[in-house]
Motif scaffolding. Structure first.
Motif, mmCIF file in Angstrom:
data_model
loop_
_atom_site.group_PDB
_atom_site.id
_atom_site.type_symbol
_atom_site.label_atom_id
_atom_site.label_comp_id
_atom_site.label_asym_id
_atom_site.label_seq_id
_atom_site.Cartn_x
_atom_site.Cartn_y
_atom_site.Cartn_z
ATOM 1 N N ALA A 40 0.848 -1.188 0.000
ATOM 2 C CA ALA A 40 0.000 0.000 0.000
ATOM 3 C C ALA A 40 0.887 1.242 0.000
ATOM 4 O O ALA A 40 1.672 1.455 0.927
ATOM 5 C CB ALA A 40 -0.895 0.013 1.225
ATOM 6 N N VAL A 41 0.765 2.038 -1.037
ATOM 7 C CA VAL A 41 1.499 3.295 -1.128
ATOM 8 C C VAL A 41 0.594 4.423 -0.639
ATOM 9 O O VAL A 41 -0.533 4.578 -1.117
ATOM 10 C CB VAL A 41 1.943 3.576 -2.575
ATOM 11 C CG1 VAL A 41 2.673 4.921 -2.658
ATOM 12 C CG2 VAL A 41 2.829 2.455 -3.093
ATOM 13 N N PRO A 316 -2.917 -11.027 -1.263
ATOM 14 C CA PRO A 316 -3.488 -10.010 -2.147
ATOM 15 C C PRO A 316 -2.769 -8.676 -1.984
ATOM 16 O O PRO A 316 -2.331 -8.331 -0.881
ATOM 17 C CB PRO A 316 -4.947 -9.913 -1.686
ATOM 18 C CG PRO A 316 -5.215 -11.157 -0.912
ATOM 19 C CD PRO A 316 -3.909 -11.559 -0.305
ATOM 20 N N ALA A 317 -2.629 -7.959 -3.080
ATOM 21 C CA ALA A 317 -1.990 -6.642 -3.012
ATOM 22 C C ALA A 317 -2.823 -5.708 -2.141
ATOM 23 O O ALA A 317 -4.058 -5.686 -2.234
ATOM 24 C CB ALA A 317 -1.837 -6.064 -4.416
ATOM 25 N N LEU A 318 -2.154 -4.955 -1.296
ATOM 26 C CA LEU A 318 -2.861 -3.984 -0.472
ATOM 27 C C LEU A 318 -3.256 -2.780 -1.320
ATOM 28 O O LEU A 318 -2.490 -2.343 -2.186
ATOM 29 C CB LEU A 318 -1.982 -3.526 0.695
ATOM 30 C CG LEU A 318 -1.662 -4.556 1.775
ATOM 31 C CD1 LEU A 318 -0.733 -3.941 2.809
ATOM 32 C CD2 LEU A 318 -2.926 -5.060 2.433
ATOM 33 N N THR A 349 -4.752 8.819 11.872
ATOM 34 C CA THR A 349 -5.818 7.966 11.332
ATOM 35 C C THR A 349 -5.346 6.522 11.273
ATOM 36 O O THR A 349 -4.206 6.247 10.896
ATOM 37 C CB THR A 349 -6.208 8.445 9.922
ATOM 38 O OG1 THR A 349 -6.711 9.783 10.002
ATOM 39 C CG2 THR A 349 -7.255 7.534 9.289
ATOM 40 N N ASP A 350 -6.222 5.586 11.633
ATOM 41 C CA ASP A 350 -5.944 4.158 11.518
ATOM 42 C C ASP A 350 -6.496 3.669 10.180
ATOM 43 O O ASP A 350 -7.707 3.607 9.981
ATOM 44 C CB ASP A 350 -6.600 3.409 12.679
ATOM 45 C CG ASP A 350 -6.449 1.900 12.580
ATOM 46 O OD1 ASP A 350 -5.724 1.420 11.677
ATOM 47 O OD2 ASP A 350 -7.068 1.186 13.398
ATOM 48 N N TRP A 351 -5.596 3.332 9.247
ATOM 49 C CA TRP A 351 -6.000 2.885 7.923
ATOM 50 C C TRP A 351 -6.162 1.369 7.836
ATOM 51 O O TRP A 351 -6.437 0.834 6.756
ATOM 52 C CB TRP A 351 -4.972 3.347 6.880
ATOM 53 C CG TRP A 351 -4.935 4.834 6.698
ATOM 54 C CD1 TRP A 351 -4.101 5.714 7.320
ATOM 55 C CD2 TRP A 351 -5.790 5.625 5.863
ATOM 56 N NE1 TRP A 351 -4.368 7.006 6.915
ATOM 57 C CE2 TRP A 351 -5.395 6.982 6.023
ATOM 58 C CE3 TRP A 351 -6.843 5.316 5.000
ATOM 59 C CZ2 TRP A 351 -6.026 8.015 5.353
ATOM 60 C CZ3 TRP A 351 -7.473 6.355 4.321
ATOM 61 C CH2 TRP A 351 -7.064 7.693 4.499
ATOM 62 N N SER A 352 -6.031 0.655 8.962
ATOM 63 C CA SER A 352 -6.086 -0.809 8.897
ATOM 64 C C SER A 352 -7.419 -1.357 8.385
ATOM 65 O O SER A 352 -7.416 -2.378 7.677
ATOM 66 C CB SER A 352 -5.734 -1.419 10.256
ATOM 67 O OG SER A 352 -6.673 -1.068 11.251
ATOM 68 N N PRO A 353 -8.583 -0.755 8.692
ATOM 69 C CA PRO A 353 -9.821 -1.297 8.115
ATOM 70 C C PRO A 353 -9.833 -1.274 6.584
ATOM 71 O O PRO A 353 -10.407 -2.160 5.948
ATOM 72 C CB PRO A 353 -10.905 -0.376 8.689
ATOM 73 C CG PRO A 353 -10.321 0.156 9.959
ATOM 74 C CD PRO A 353 -8.864 0.326 9.663
ATOM 75 N N TRP A 354 -9.173 -0.282 6.004
ATOM 76 C CA TRP A 354 -9.073 -0.191 4.543
ATOM 77 C C TRP A 354 -8.228 -1.333 3.997
ATOM 78 O O TRP A 354 -8.546 -1.951 2.989
ATOM 79 C CB TRP A 354 -8.492 1.164 4.171
ATOM 80 C CG TRP A 354 -8.126 1.390 2.734
ATOM 81 C CD1 TRP A 354 -6.901 1.684 2.246
ATOM 82 C CD2 TRP A 354 -9.002 1.372 1.596
ATOM 83 N NE1 TRP A 354 -6.937 1.847 0.886
ATOM 84 C CE2 TRP A 354 -8.226 1.658 0.454
ATOM 85 C CE3 TRP A 354 -10.370 1.130 1.437
ATOM 86 C CZ2 TRP A 354 -8.757 1.717 -0.821
ATOM 87 C CZ3 TRP A 354 -10.910 1.190 0.156
ATOM 88 C CH2 TRP A 354 -10.107 1.478 -0.947
ATOM 89 N N PHE A 355 -7.131 -1.647 4.696
ATOM 90 C CA PHE A 355 -6.241 -2.706 4.234
ATOM 91 C C PHE A 355 -6.804 -4.108 4.495
ATOM 92 O O PHE A 355 -6.695 -5.000 3.658
ATOM 93 C CB PHE A 355 -4.877 -2.586 4.926
ATOM 94 C CG PHE A 355 -4.155 -1.294 4.659
ATOM 95 C CD1 PHE A 355 -4.184 -0.713 3.403
ATOM 96 C CD2 PHE A 355 -3.461 -0.652 5.669
ATOM 97 C CE1 PHE A 355 -3.525 0.481 3.150
ATOM 98 C CE2 PHE A 355 -2.797 0.542 5.425
ATOM 99 C CZ PHE A 355 -2.835 1.109 4.166
ATOM 100 N N LEU A 356 -7.413 -4.314 5.646
ATOM 101 C CA LEU A 356 -7.846 -5.662 6.035
ATOM 102 C C LEU A 356 -9.220 -6.038 5.507
ATOM 103 O O LEU A 356 -9.492 -7.211 5.238
ATOM 104 C CB LEU A 356 -7.844 -5.778 7.566
ATOM 105 C CG LEU A 356 -6.485 -5.626 8.249
ATOM 106 C CD1 LEU A 356 -6.647 -5.683 9.757
ATOM 107 C CD2 LEU A 356 -5.503 -6.681 7.768
ATOM 108 N N GLU A 357 -10.105 -5.036 5.374
ATOM 109 C CA GLU A 357 -11.495 -5.330 5.017
ATOM 110 C C GLU A 357 -11.977 -4.574 3.785
ATOM 111 O O GLU A 357 -13.116 -4.809 3.338
ATOM 112 C CB GLU A 357 -12.409 -4.981 6.202
ATOM 113 C CG GLU A 357 -12.004 -5.637 7.521
ATOM 114 C CD GLU A 357 -12.666 -4.962 8.713
ATOM 115 O OE1 GLU A 357 -13.710 -4.292 8.513
ATOM 116 O OE2 GLU A 357 -12.146 -5.094 9.835
ATOM 117 N N GLY A 358 -11.160 -3.687 3.255
ATOM 118 C CA GLY A 358 -11.621 -2.873 2.140
ATOM 119 C C GLY A 358 -12.659 -1.852 2.552
ATOM 120 O O GLY A 358 -13.378 -1.310 1.705
#
Length: 486
Positions: A40-41, A316-318, A349-358
């Protein structure tokens, strides 16, 4: 995701735009490009302050430097401030620092359990690099004011230090420590002095000038103008060649470390997260600025990549983060990815929901700050506001010279839209509010400058006695022939 192994590679002064994966047409960064391909960039990431120590304090805590009392490179933040490293340690991780972090003061851990390579910069007050005899000819050239004094091809303490750190972290990974790791590797390049590998510089000499558009500024720079320095086109090409050579060399070292990291994960049979970022960028002469301390793109924008790997599986690509983001976000995001509690006062900001769950994550308005003192003694609070495609730059006391850029249409920041853009007043209000929020910290800034001057007298008696300080080998202390500016 329980007990995922984490490696953070933190460089110093690497401009986000000097990367192949960010569209630079000249620089050779195959290993960073490899990370970016399936990682993820953060495409629009910014530092919280375009200066080393404040930026790193913000990274560690997820808070703005002024909240921590860290306004410049002589400031320390209290060990009472929680860092994301504390969170990982509390969750059972072995928290390890290898190399540079540029902590100031006698508190050198801030949550790290151990350190396996020393720092490049002094931690004691009153021990500036330009007065360190072990730096030889290079002491002053480590500072922005004198960064043009040494430019050319050859070896340097910076290059030697990064070789040392690379060797130390690879040796540590080969030992396969038992506990899950939060391992931070800190290097110094491509920070000035602008001295690079001769073969790499030979490749870039005929190419770099075309790779750096927007050299000239046709708008008033206000408080920033005092930082502009003039140099000839031939000297500028040499400087940029050295900078690009250092970026390429750093990329090669990162590739070696990343391959060691993958081997380490395979031996342990564990999933891992590899992060690359820098604390701030370098203007490399664009608009006559060198180094950091401005909110222009090459100075304030940072590269940031998160990549996941698991032995025996192709993950899968992040997805990339296209929205504006901040160095403040990294700690919260890593805590989210590892399933541990983030520091309670962290603003990121916590971006983990975007990476883990879309799952979409609502990004914030991005701010960067810089407390500065003009040559005439005037003090100013600089603030950058990034909202959507727009960036606003404001300094107290210089309201008539504020800047507004539409970075989608004008990525080189050549057209100031402050007088005629429909959103100018809205962004000006955000900047003014941010400056007003920071005004109460001015008294603390004054007190710390007075205190630092007093401590400098004490610190001068303890030069080179810093236990966390790396010493460059004798063979890299002399400036290469022909590199010293007359």
């Amino acid at each position: 995701m329980n007990s995922v192994e984490i490696m953070i590679y933190l460089s110093d002064q690497h401009a986000a735009l000097v990367n192949g994966f960010m569209g630079d047409p000249v620089v050779r960064t195959p290993n960073l490009d490899r990370l970016a391909k399936d990682g993820a960039v953060f495409r629009q990431a910014y530092t919280a302050c375009p200066l080393c120590v404040p930026a790193r304090a913000a990274l560690m805590t997820g808070r703005y430097p002024s909240e921590l009392g860290v306004f410049g490179n002589n400031d320390a933040f209290s060990s009472q401030n929680a860092t994301f490293v504390h969170g990982f340690g509390a969750a059972g991780y072995e928290t390890v620092l290898c190399g540079r972090m540029h902590f100031v003061g006698e508190e050198q851990s801030h949550g790290f359990e151990k350190r396996i390579a020393r720092d490049f910069s002094p931690s004691l007050w009153g021990n500036p690099s330009e007065k360190r005899p072990q730096m030889g000819d290079f002491g002053r050239s480590l500072y922005q004011k004198w960064c043009l004094e040494i430019i050319g091809e050859g070896d340097s303490p910076v290059r030697a230090y990064d070789r040392y750190v690379t060797g130390q972290v690879m040796e540590y990974l080969d030992s396969t420590p038992e506990r899950p790791q939060l391992l931070v590797t800190g290097t110094y390049a491509p920070h000035f002095p602008y001295v690079g590998d001769p073969k790499r510089m030979a490749y870039y000499r005929s190419r770099v000038m075309e790779a750096c558009p927007g050299d000239e500024a046709d708008y008033p720079m206000g408080a920033m103008a005092a930082k502009q320095q003039k140099t000839g086109r031939e000297e500028l090409a040499e400087l940029r060649s050295a900078y690009y050579a250092m970026v390429e060399e750093m990329d090669e070292q990162l590739g070696q470390i990343y391959d060691s990291w993958l081997s380490y994960l395979e031996r342990k049979g564990r999933r891992g997260i590899f992060v690359y970022l820098s604390d701030h960028g370098d203007q490399i002469g664009i608009k006559s600025f060198f180094g950091k301390q401005t909110f222009l793109e090459y100075s304030a924008r940072i590269p940031m990549i998160i990549r996941m790997d698991e032995p025996g599986r192709t993950l899968p690509a992040l997805p990339d983060v296209e929205a504006p983001s901040s160095i403040l976000d990294l700690g919260n995001t890593l805590c989210g990815l590892a399933g541990i509690q983030a520091p309670p006062l962290a603003r990121g900001t916590d971006w983990s929901p975007w990476f883990l769950e879309g799952r979409p994550v609502e990004g914030a308005v991005i701010y960067s700050e810089f407390f500065d003192c003009m040559p005439d003694g005037r003090e100013t609070i600089g603030v950058m506001v990034r909202q959507g495609k727009l960036k606003y730059i404001s300094y107290t006391g210089f309201r008539e010279k504020e800047l507004l850029f539409d970075l989608e249409r004008d990525p080189q920041e050549t057209h100031n839209l402050v007088d005629d853009h429909p959103q100018a007043k809205t962004l000006a209000k955000l900047a003014e509010d941010a400056q007003r929020q920071r005004e109460p910290y001015l008294d603390q800034w004054h007190e710390q400058k007075r205190n630092a001057a007093y401590l400098a007298v004490w610190g001068a008696h303890y030069r080179e006695r810093d236990p966390a300080l790396w010493q460059p080998p004798a063979e890299v202390r002399r400036a290469p022939a022909g590199s010293v500016r007359s």
